[in-house]
Design a protein around this motif. Structure first.
Motif, PDB file in Angstrom:
ATOM      1  N   THR A 198     -12.598  30.383  38.554  1.00 22.12           N
ATOM      2  CA  THR A 198     -13.338  31.424  37.842  1.00 22.12           C
ATOM      3  C   THR A 198     -12.764  31.663  36.449  1.00 22.12           C
ATOM      4  O   THR A 198     -13.483  31.629  35.456  1.00 22.12           O
ATOM      5  N   ASN A 199     -11.457  31.890  36.391  1.00 23.64           N
ATOM      6  CA  ASN A 199     -10.876  32.223  35.093  1.00 23.64           C
ATOM      7  C   ASN A 199     -10.467  31.001  34.274  1.00 23.64           C
ATOM      8  O   ASN A 199     -10.181  31.128  33.091  1.00 23.64           O
ATOM      9  N   TRP A 200     -10.430  29.850  34.920  1.00 22.33           N
ATOM     10  CA  TRP A 200     -10.218  28.630  34.137  1.00 22.33           C
ATOM     11  C   TRP A 200     -11.540  28.153  33.533  1.00 22.33           C
ATOM     12  O   TRP A 200     -11.569  27.244  32.715  1.00 22.33           O
ATOM     13  N   GLY A 201     -12.658  28.735  34.008  1.00 21.92           N
ATOM     14  CA  GLY A 201     -13.977  28.335  33.529  1.00 21.92           C
ATOM     15  C   GLY A 201     -14.338  26.931  33.959  1.00 21.92           C
ATOM     16  O   GLY A 201     -14.866  26.141  33.179  1.00 21.92           O
ATOM     17  N   MET A 202     -14.009  26.592  35.205  1.00 21.50           N
ATOM     18  CA  MET A 202     -14.260  25.238  35.706  1.00 21.50           C
ATOM     19  C   MET A 202     -14.943  25.299  37.066  1.00 21.50           C
ATOM     20  O   MET A 202     -14.889  26.314  37.754  1.00 21.50           O
ATOM     21  N   THR A 203     -15.546  24.171  37.445  1.00 19.00           N
ATOM     22  CA  THR A 203     -16.035  24.054  38.821  1.00 19.00           C
ATOM     23  C   THR A 203     -14.803  23.857  39.704  1.00 19.00           C
ATOM     24  O   THR A 203     -13.748  23.413  39.215  1.00 19.00           O
ATOM     25  N   PRO A 204     -14.920  24.167  41.003  1.00 17.63           N
ATOM     26  CA  PRO A 204     -13.775  23.941  41.893  1.00 17.63           C
ATOM     27  C   PRO A 204     -13.239  22.515  41.801  1.00 17.63           C
ATOM     28  O   PRO A 204     -12.021  22.311  41.814  1.00 17.63           O
ATOM     29  N   LEU A 205     -14.118  21.536  41.668  1.00 19.79           N
ATOM     30  CA  LEU A 205     -13.656  20.139  41.610  1.00 19.79           C
ATOM     31  C   LEU A 205     -12.879  19.859  40.326  1.00 19.79           C
ATOM     32  O   LEU A 205     -11.813  19.225  40.345  1.00 19.79           O
ATOM     33  N   ASP A 206     -13.414  20.351  39.216  1.00 22.69           N
ATOM     34  CA  ASP A 206     -12.706  20.176  37.942  1.00 22.69           C
ATOM     35  C   ASP A 206     -11.356  20.900  37.970  1.00 22.69           C
ATOM     36  O   ASP A 206     -10.377  20.442  37.382  1.00 22.69           O
ATOM     37  N   ALA A 207     -11.335  22.023  38.681  1.00 19.11           N
ATOM     38  CA  ALA A 207     -10.086  22.794  38.768  1.00 19.11           C
ATOM     39  C   ALA A 207      -9.014  21.972  39.495  1.00 19.11           C
ATOM     40  O   ALA A 207      -7.844  21.965  39.104  1.00 19.11           O
ATOM     41  N   ILE A 208      -9.425  21.269  40.510  1.00 17.77           N
ATOM     42  CA  ILE A 208      -8.472  20.423  41.251  1.00 17.77           C
ATOM     43  C   ILE A 208      -7.953  19.313  40.347  1.00 17.77           C
ATOM     44  O   ILE A 208      -6.754  19.019  40.288  1.00 17.77           O
ATOM     45  N   LYS A 209      -8.885  18.742  39.580  1.00 18.63           N
ATOM     46  CA  LYS A 209      -8.526  17.649  38.677  1.00 18.63           C
ATOM     47  C   LYS A 209      -7.541  18.156  37.612  1.00 18.63           C
ATOM     48  O   LYS A 209      -6.520  17.526  37.317  1.00 18.63           O
ATOM     49  N   TRP A 210      -7.852  19.312  37.070  1.00 16.14           N
ATOM     50  CA  TRP A 210      -7.000  19.878  36.012  1.00 16.14           C
ATOM     51  C   TRP A 210      -5.603  20.210  36.560  1.00 16.14           C
ATOM     52  O   TRP A 210      -4.592  20.016  35.893  1.00 16.14           O
ATOM     53  N   THR A 211      -5.578  20.689  37.797  1.00 21.99           N
ATOM     54  CA  THR A 211      -4.292  20.988  38.427  1.00 21.99           C
ATOM     55  C   THR A 211      -3.448  19.719  38.509  1.00 21.99           C
ATOM     56  O   THR A 211      -2.261  19.721  38.154  1.00 21.99           O
ATOM     57  N   GLU A 212      -4.092  18.640  38.962  1.00 14.72           N
ATOM     58  CA  GLU A 212      -3.373  17.368  39.119  1.00 14.72           C
ATOM     59  C   GLU A 212      -2.893  16.831  37.783  1.00 14.72           C
ATOM     60  O   GLU A 212      -1.749  16.387  37.653  1.00 14.72           O
ATOM     61  N   GLU A 213      -3.770  16.908  36.790  1.00 15.90           N
ATOM     62  CA  GLU A 213      -3.457  16.267  35.509  1.00 15.90           C
ATOM     63  C   GLU A 213      -2.568  17.117  34.615  1.00 15.90           C
ATOM     64  O   GLU A 213      -1.779  16.597  33.829  1.00 15.90           O
ATOM     65  N   THR A 214      -2.717  18.435  34.714  1.00 16.64           N
ATOM     66  CA  THR A 214      -2.005  19.296  33.763  1.00 16.64           C
ATOM     67  C   THR A 214      -0.878  20.099  34.403  1.00 16.64           C
ATOM     68  O   THR A 214       0.233  20.164  33.866  1.00 16.64           O
ATOM     69  N   LEU A 215      -1.178  20.720  35.538  1.00 14.72           N
ATOM     70  CA  LEU A 215      -0.161  21.607  36.124  1.00 14.72           C
ATOM     71  C   LEU A 215       0.948  20.823  36.840  1.00 14.72           C
ATOM     72  O   LEU A 215       2.137  21.071  36.626  1.00 14.72           O
ATOM     73  N   LEU A 216       0.549  19.877  37.680  1.00 12.50           N
ATOM     74  CA  LEU A 216       1.572  19.216  38.509  1.00 12.50           C
ATOM     75  C   LEU A 216       2.631  18.435  37.705  1.00 12.50           C
ATOM     76  O   LEU A 216       3.803  18.439  38.100  1.00 12.50           O
ATOM     77  N   PRO A 217       2.269  17.808  36.571  1.00 11.65           N
ATOM     78  CA  PRO A 217       3.337  17.152  35.807  1.00 11.65           C
ATOM     79  C   PRO A 217       4.387  18.151  35.299  1.00 11.65           C
ATOM     80  O   PRO A 217       5.566  17.813  35.165  1.00 11.65           O
ATOM     81  N   TYR A 218       3.943  19.384  34.995  1.00 11.34           N
ATOM     82  CA  TYR A 218       4.882  20.384  34.479  1.00 11.34           C
ATOM     83  C   TYR A 218       5.571  21.145  35.612  1.00 11.34           C
ATOM     84  O   TYR A 218       6.726  21.567  35.490  1.00 11.34           O
TER      85      TYR A 218
END
Ligand SMILES: Cc1ncc(C[n+]2csc(CCOP(=O)(O)OP(=O)(O)O)c2C)c(N)n1
Ligand code: SF4
Lengths: 355, 254
Positions: B215-235
């Protein structure tokens, strides 16, 4: 029981233990650190809990957690520390948990000073935290009275499921006086199975308990506040305590004063009597609920010309005195803060000025 | 069949208020399953935060307290000190635990308080409408960093698991995520480990869970998962940062 000579702060710590409270959380601050030092030694002797928290903010919530779990708990602090605890006090009142707070007031505002003061009257009586809540606030005038008030604070907190505060000035904490711990004031913690989060197994219940202050529905929140208000109204009916001095006969002036300040006023009243000037005094022992009726009646006596609120603050209680007197007599304030206590001579002069 | 879809006894039978694709619900379920499996519901007290999980007390069928913003670890301390036999967990977001309540969590961890903190890191303040959190990524747009988080002004995201594992006191500190089934299983194992350490009266435990807020990332649930993998998990790398066994090994070697 024989009397023992004790410093106020230590007697306050011992009184809680004698009352049946074995859980204490605190953060050091002058002029009450002796309570923590005393209990750091004493609590382990009685298998009690002593913990120095990382801040008064945290200590306030340690009390909330422990009280919510149904255990007796208390803390002691002084003005700046009580400001930090005020958030938790609001939550504790909202969630209806019993807990005891002792404020050994020092001068403010801000860091102020470390000497005795009564500058936290508004904070404790009118609500230092947010929202519509009240605390039952008792103000001792001697070490013995502090002991008795601490001991009665626990059952009172449980009766109302509400925070109770002992409002002492720095003198109470530092004074050495002979004290005894009345055995009849020891009390058993009340049963809290109806509401406490003491674990379903503990209370052999299949339903869980919730300790919370959140009511998102406006009607539910209004009803919750009405329930809280009914408790505060009941306190006004049942818990008002005060002492009168030289108030049986006629007098020309009435003093209203609490805590150690009232002891100086007593001396002044005795001296004035020798000079042929009669002055009565009402000493609130509870400042919330406030002895409004007693003050109104005492002020209404035929010969009473003026009512004086004498405080170690810049005129806080005087607002409640005015409310109680309801315009029947002129109400004046006299006081000092910063640690200098008005002397009997000063009070005598102030009384004469107003006659 | 059927069994895996049954609600754990430790959860109530109500629909949650969480948004579609939000991982709060998954984490609740895992906590519920662990409480069931350990058979501790009757002596467990949960502490709800101020954040999207403020109503968590409606979803668990054990005793619950509701804290002020950030103060859950102090309340947990209060409960555990006076009732060490109770099992206590806090459930906190990143604004709650890593911003306003950072003092409380560090000191609780450092005293080795024997409760379990479940730390939901979704890189944003969910409840109040998507403001910047201490865990917000550099350049990440939020309602209070509309041009993207400027690390010159606001510093770098705080890695809570690493920070807490630097304390000398024994503890179990781990970071997990729930964005894929294999991660979900690991998170459940970590939660069970944390509760078990608590049950044994062994140490403080914190399970950080990297989560999504579509909701607050402004993404679909699927995109949110992708963003988590690509952006959050490396950090925010996954794994155990500290275990009491390790501490024992170190002291045995010393
Ligand atoms: C003392 C105080 N300050 C601010 C708030 C407002 N507030 C409520 S929730 C919240 C942030 C919650 O974010 P987070 O902890 O990340 O949890 P999430 O909602 O993302 O699950 C804030 C700032 C409050 N309730 N109390
Ligand atoms: S705002 Fe974000 S964290 Fe909150 S319920 Fe919705 S998706 Fe979940």
């Amino acid at each position: 029981m024989a009397k023992v000579l004790m410093k106020g702060n230590e007697a306050i710590g011992e009184a809680a233990i004698r009352a049946g409270c074995l859980n204490y959380f605190a953060y050091p601050i002058t002029p009450q650190s002796e309570v923590a030092e005393y209990l750091a030694r004493r609590m382990p002797e009685v298998n009690g809990v002593f913990l120095q928290g990382e801040s008064e903010v945290a200590v306030g919530y340690m009390l909330f957690g422990a009280a919510g779990a149904g255990e007796r708990v208390f803390t002691t602090s002084s003005s700046p520390g009580v400001s930090l605890m005020s958030e938790a006090i609001s939550y504790i009142a909202g969630a209806q948990c019993p807990a005891v707070f002792v404020n050994i007031i020092r001068g403010g505002p801000g860091l102020g000073g470390i000497l005795p003061s009564q500058g936290d009257y508004f904070q404790s009586v009118k609500g230092g935290g947010h929202g519509d809540y009240r605390m039952l606030v008792m103000a001792p005038a001697s070490v013995q009275e502090a002991v008795e008030m601490v001991m009665t604070a626990f059952p009172l907190a449980e009766k109302y499921r509400n925070p109770v505060m002992i409002l002492g000035d720095g003198l109470i904490g530092q004074m050495m006086e002979p004290v005894e711990f009345p055995e009849h004031l020891r009390s058993e913690p009340s049963k809290k199975d109806d509401w406490a989060t003491n674990g379903m197994d503990t209370r052999k219940s299949a339903t869980r308990n919730l300790v919370k202050s959140l009511y998102l529905d406006p009607e539910a929140l209004n009803n919750h506040n009405l329930l809280l208000k009914s408790k505060y109204d009941r306190m006004k009916q049942e818990e008002v305590r005060y002492e009168s001095y030289n108030a049986e006969g006629e007098y020309q002036a009435l003093i209203v004063s609490y805590g150690t300040m009232s002891r100086v006023c007593r001396t002044a009243i005795d001296h004035l009597k020798e000079e042929g000037i009669e002055v009565g005094m009402i000493r609130p022992q509870t400042v919330f609920p406030f002895p409004e009726k007693a003050i109104h009646e005492a002020a209404s006596k035929e010969n009473c010309r003026v009512v004086l609120s004498i405080e170690m603050s810049m005129g806080q209680m005087v607002e409640d005195v005015e409310r109680a007197v309801m315009g029947k007599r002129p109400v004046k304030w006299y006081g000092k803060c910063g640690g200098e206590v008005p002397t009997p001579e000063e009070i005598i002069e102030v009384v004469k000025e107003h006659l | 069949m059927g069994k895996t879809f049954q609600k754990p006894e430790a959860l109530t039978d109500v629909h949650t208020h969480y948004c579609p694709g939000c991982t709060h619900g998954v984490i609740h379920r895992l906590v519920g399953e662990v409480i069931d499996e350990l058979g501790i519901r009757g002596r467990t007290v949960g502490i709800a935060p101020v954040g999207c999980a403020v109503l968590a007390y409606n979803y668990f069928s054990c005793d619950f307290q509701e804290a002020a913003h950030g103060r859950a670890p102090a309340m947990a301390t209060g409960i555990k000190r006076v009732r060490p036999d109770l099992m206590v967990f806090t459930y906190q977001g990143d604004g709650d635990l890593a911003s306003i309540g950072m003092g409380e969590i560090i000191h609780a961890a450092n005293r080795g308080e024997k409760f379990t903190a479940i730390f939901v890191n979704n890189a944003v303040y969910g409840m109040t409408g998507g403001q910047m959190a201490p865990t917000t990524m550099p350049g990440q747009r939020t309602t209070t960093s509309p041009l993207g988080r400027n690390t010159e002004e606001t510093g770098m995201p705080i890695r809570v698991a690493e920070l807490l594992s630097s304390l000398a006191t024994e503890g179990y500190i781990t970071r997990q995520t729930v964005i894929k089934p294999k991660f979900i299983n690991r998170t459940k194992k970590a939660l069970k480990k944390a509760f078990t350490y608590q049950m044994e009266g062994r140490c403080f435990s914190l399970v950080e869970v990297v989560s999504t807020c579509p909701t607050n990332w402004g993404m679909t649930p699927l995109d949110a998962i992708k963003w988590t993998e690509e952006t959050l998990l490396p950090y925010f790398p996954l794994g155990d940062f500290k275990t009491p066994e390790e501490a024992e090994a170190v002291s045995a070697n010393a």
